[in-house]
Design a protein around this motif. Structure first.
Motif, short mmCIF file in Angstrom:
data_model
loop_
_atom_site.label_atom_id
_atom_site.label_comp_id
_atom_site.label_asym_id
_atom_site.label_seq_id
_atom_site.Cartn_x
_atom_site.Cartn_y
_atom_site.Cartn_z
N GLY A 1 16.31 -22.45 3.39
CA GLY A 1 16.01 -21.71 4.60
C GLY A 1 16.38 -22.49 5.84
N TYR A 2 15.95 -21.96 6.99
CA TYR A 2 16.30 -22.54 8.29
C TYR A 2 15.84 -23.99 8.41
CZ TYR A 2 16.49 -23.15 13.36
OH TYR A 2 16.76 -23.62 14.63
N GLU A 3 14.58 -24.27 8.08
CA GLU A 3 14.05 -25.62 8.21
C GLU A 3 14.78 -26.60 7.29
OE1 GLU A 3 12.05 -26.65 10.44
OE2 GLU A 3 11.67 -24.67 11.28
N ASP A 4 15.13 -26.13 6.09
CA ASP A 4 15.90 -26.99 5.17
C ASP A 4 17.25 -27.35 5.78
OD1 ASP A 4 13.94 -26.83 3.10
OD2 ASP A 4 14.70 -24.84 2.59
N PRO B 1 21.58 -14.21 6.62
CA PRO B 1 20.71 -14.36 5.44
C PRO B 1 19.50 -15.21 5.78
CG PRO B 1 22.62 -15.80 5.25
CD PRO B 1 22.85 -14.95 6.47
N ARG B 2 18.38 -14.91 5.16
CA ARG B 2 17.19 -15.71 5.36
C ARG B 2 17.24 -17.00 4.55
NH1 ARG B 2 11.97 -11.61 5.61
NH2 ARG B 2 12.66 -10.45 7.46
N GLN B 3 17.95 -16.98 3.46
CA GLN B 3 18.11 -18.15 2.61
C GLN B 3 19.53 -18.15 2.04
OE1 GLN B 3 14.88 -17.46 -0.20
NE2 GLN B 3 13.66 -19.08 0.76
N VAL B 4 20.04 -19.36 1.75
CA VAL B 4 21.38 -19.48 1.18
C VAL B 4 21.32 -20.37 -0.05
CG1 VAL B 4 22.57 -19.15 3.38
CG2 VAL B 4 21.95 -21.46 2.65
N LYS B 5 22.34 -20.25 -0.89
CA LYS B 5 22.41 -21.09 -2.09
C LYS B 5 22.97 -22.46 -1.71
CE LYS B 5 23.16 -17.14 -5.16
NZ LYS B 5 24.07 -16.49 -6.13
N ILE B 6 22.90 -23.39 -2.68
CA ILE B 6 23.25 -24.78 -2.40
C ILE B 6 24.72 -24.94 -1.99
CG2 ILE B 6 23.83 -25.32 -4.82
CD1 ILE B 6 22.53 -28.09 -4.34
N GLY B 7 25.62 -24.12 -2.54
CA GLY B 7 27.02 -24.23 -2.17
C GLY B 7 27.24 -23.88 -0.71
N ASP B 8 26.57 -22.81 -0.24
CA ASP B 8 26.71 -22.41 1.16
C ASP B 8 26.04 -23.45 2.08
OD1 ASP B 8 28.07 -20.08 0.52
OD2 ASP B 8 26.21 -18.94 0.26
N ALA B 9 24.89 -23.98 1.63
CA ALA B 9 24.21 -25.00 2.43
C ALA B 9 25.10 -26.23 2.58
CB ALA B 9 22.88 -25.37 1.78
N PHE C 1 28.08 -25.53 4.98
CA PHE C 1 27.69 -25.47 6.38
C PHE C 1 27.40 -26.87 6.93
CE2 PHE C 1 24.60 -25.07 9.81
CZ PHE C 1 25.23 -24.17 10.65
N ALA C 2 26.73 -27.71 6.14
CA ALA C 2 26.34 -29.04 6.61
C ALA C 2 27.49 -30.05 6.52
CB ALA C 2 25.15 -29.55 5.80
N GLY C 3 28.57 -29.67 5.87
CA GLY C 3 29.69 -30.59 5.75
C GLY C 3 29.49 -31.64 4.68
N THR C 4 28.82 -31.28 3.61
CA THR C 4 28.58 -32.21 2.53
C THR C 4 28.89 -31.52 1.20
OG1 THR C 4 26.96 -33.73 1.58
CG2 THR C 4 26.12 -31.63 2.40
N THR C 5 28.35 -32.01 0.12
CA THR C 5 28.63 -31.45 -1.20
C THR C 5 27.32 -31.10 -1.90
OG1 THR C 5 28.60 -33.57 -2.34
CG2 THR C 5 30.71 -32.85 -1.40
N PRO C 6 27.32 -30.14 -2.83
CA PRO C 6 26.11 -29.86 -3.61
C PRO C 6 25.59 -31.09 -4.34
CG PRO C 6 27.70 -28.09 -3.89
CD PRO C 6 28.40 -29.18 -3.13
N GLU D 1 12.48 -30.43 -2.27
CA GLU D 1 13.01 -29.37 -3.14
C GLU D 1 12.62 -28.01 -2.55
OE1 GLU D 1 14.73 -28.80 -5.84
OE2 GLU D 1 15.08 -30.77 -6.76
N PRO D 2 13.60 -27.11 -2.35
CA PRO D 2 13.27 -25.79 -1.82
C PRO D 2 12.81 -24.86 -2.93
CG PRO D 2 15.62 -25.94 -2.14
CD PRO D 2 15.04 -27.29 -2.55
N GLU D 3 12.34 -23.71 -2.55
CA GLU D 3 11.94 -22.73 -3.54
C GLU D 3 13.17 -22.19 -4.26
OE1 GLU D 3 11.53 -18.48 -1.63
OE2 GLU D 3 10.40 -19.91 -0.40
N ARG D 4 12.98 -21.68 -5.43
CA ARG D 4 14.09 -21.15 -6.22
C ARG D 4 13.96 -19.63 -6.31
NH1 ARG D 4 16.86 -24.96 -9.61
NH2 ARG D 4 16.04 -27.08 -9.32
N GLY D 5 15.11 -18.97 -6.42
CA GLY D 5 15.13 -17.53 -6.53
C GLY D 5 14.86 -17.07 -7.95
#
Length: 303
Positions: free
Chosen positions: A50-53, A8-16, A19-24, A38-42
Motif C-alpha cells: 500500500g501507500y505507506e509501504d 490501485p489501493r495496493q500493488v504486487k511486488i513486481g509493480d512496487a 516504481f521504487a527502482g529496485t528488484t523484487p 511484511e505487508p498483507e497478502r491477497g
C-alpha cells in the motif's frame, strides 16, 4: 473533464519494485532483515503493498543510494532522530557522520588509484604500480633499462620495508642499468648462485668460491655507487622522506628504521613480512649468502 481512472489501493511486488527502482529480490531481502515490514497478502497469497509501504520503500532506496548501509537504515527507522542528539553518535546524525568519514576515505583511496593509473600510463610498465617515491627515484633511467626481475624485487622490498626501503634499493638497479660491465658480472654471479641447487652440499668448495665472488662484486658495486654520487642521493632520499613523513616527537630511533616507522601505516612489520614471503633457496645457496655476509663483516671498518 472527469476521468474514470482510479489508482490501485495496493500493488504486487513486481509493480512496487518497478516504481521504487529496485528488484523484487531486493524487497524480499528488506523483509528478511526487518528493514521493510511484511505487508498483507491477497487471496492468491501474494504480497500487496500500500501507500505507506511504498513511502518507506522509496526512503530506503534514497538512503541506500546515498551509501548508507542497510543495517544503519533499519536502525534509523527504529530509533528515528527524536531521541538522538546531533553529537550523540546515535540515530541518523551519527549514521551520517560515519558515512561522511567513509566517503572521505573512499575519496582518498580513489585519488591514490588515479595516481597509480597515471603513473602506469606515464611509465608504460608495471613500474607505475610502485609508489611515486620509488618511481621518482627511477625516472632518470633510459626506457627499458630496468628488467622485470628488478621491478619484482622492488615490489617485494616495498611490501616489506616500505617505499623508502625500495627507493634505496633502487640505487642498486640504477648502478647496474648504467654500467653494462657490472650488469654482466651480476648476471654471471647470479647464475653461479642458482647452480648451487639442492644437489650441492653446503660444504662443497663451490659454495665458498661463489660467496667470495659475490663479496667481491658487492664491494665493486658499492665503489661505483660511491664514485658516481648515488650514495649522496640516498642520503637525500632519507631527508626527503623525513620531510614528507615526519615522525612524532616521542618516537625513538627504533621506530625510524626502514622496517618499522618508515613503512606505510597499517602494514606488517619487516619481521612478519619476511616470514610470510617464500623463497626457493637451497641449503647451499643459504650457506653461500652467510659466507658472503661474513666476508662483508670482516671488511667492515667497524671491525
Amino acid at each position: 473533464m472527469h476521468s474514470s481512472f482510479m489508482p490501485p489501493r495496493q500493488v504486487k511486488i513486481g509493480d512496487a519494485a518497478a516504481f521504487a527502482g529496485t528488484t523484487p529480490r531486493a524487497i524480499r531481502h528488506y523483509h528478511e532483515i526487518g528493514l521493510l515490514p511484511e505487508p498483507e497478502r491477497g487471496s492468491d497469497d501474494r504480497r500487496r503493498y500500500g501507500y505507506e509501504d511504498m513511502i518507506r520503500l522509496l526512503w530506503i532506496r534514497k538512503m541506500a543510494d546515498a551509501g548508507i548501509a542497510l543495517d544503519d537504515i533499519r536502525d534509523a527507522f527504529t530509533t528515528g532522530t527524536a531521541s538522538a542528539g546531533a553529537g550523540s553518535g546515535d540515530g541518523i546524525p551519527g549514521i551520517l557522520e560515519r558515512l561522511e568519514e567513509t566517503l572521505a576515505e573512499q575519496e582518498a583511496e580513489l585519488g591514490r588509484q588515479r595516481a597509480a593509473v597515471q603513473r602506469m600510463r606515464t611509465e608504460g610498465s608495471r613500474m607505475g604500480l610502485l609508489s611515486d617515491f620509488v618511481t621518482d627515484r627511477l625516472k632518470s633511467l633510459p626506457e627499458g633499462s630496468l628488467r622485470q626481475a628488478d621491478l619484482d624485487t622492488l615490489l617485494v622490498t616495498e611490501r616489506i620495508f616500505g617505499p623508502l626501503g625500495a627507493a634505496v634499493q633502487a640505487t642498486r638497479f640504477i648502478a647496474l642499468a648504467t654500467h653494462p660491465a657490472l650488469r654482466e658480472e651480476s648476471d654471471r654471479i647470479d647464475g653461479a648462485e642458482e647452480a648451487l641447487d639442492d644437489s650441492v652440499a653446503v660444504d662443497d668448495p663451490r659454495v665458498a668460491h661463489v660467496a667470495a665472488e659475490r663479496h667481491a662484486f658487492e664491494s665493486a658495486l658499492h665503489t661505483v655507487i660511491e664514485e658516481t654520487g648515488l650514495e649522496k642521493e640516498d642520503d637525500a632520499l632519507f631527508d626527503a622522506w623525513d620531510t614528507l613523513h615526519p615522525l612524532p616527537a616521542d618516537d625513538g630511533e627504533d621506530e625510524a628504521g626502514l622496517g618499522s616507522g618508515r613503512r606505510e601505516a597499517g602494514s606488517m612489520s619487516a619481521v612478519e613480512a619476511v616470514r610470510k614471503m617464500p623463497y626457493d633457496v637451497s641449503p647451499a645457496q643459504w650457506r653461500c649468502m652467510e659466507l658472503a655476509l661474513e666476508l662483508s663483516v670482516q671488511d667492515s671498518p667497524a671491525t
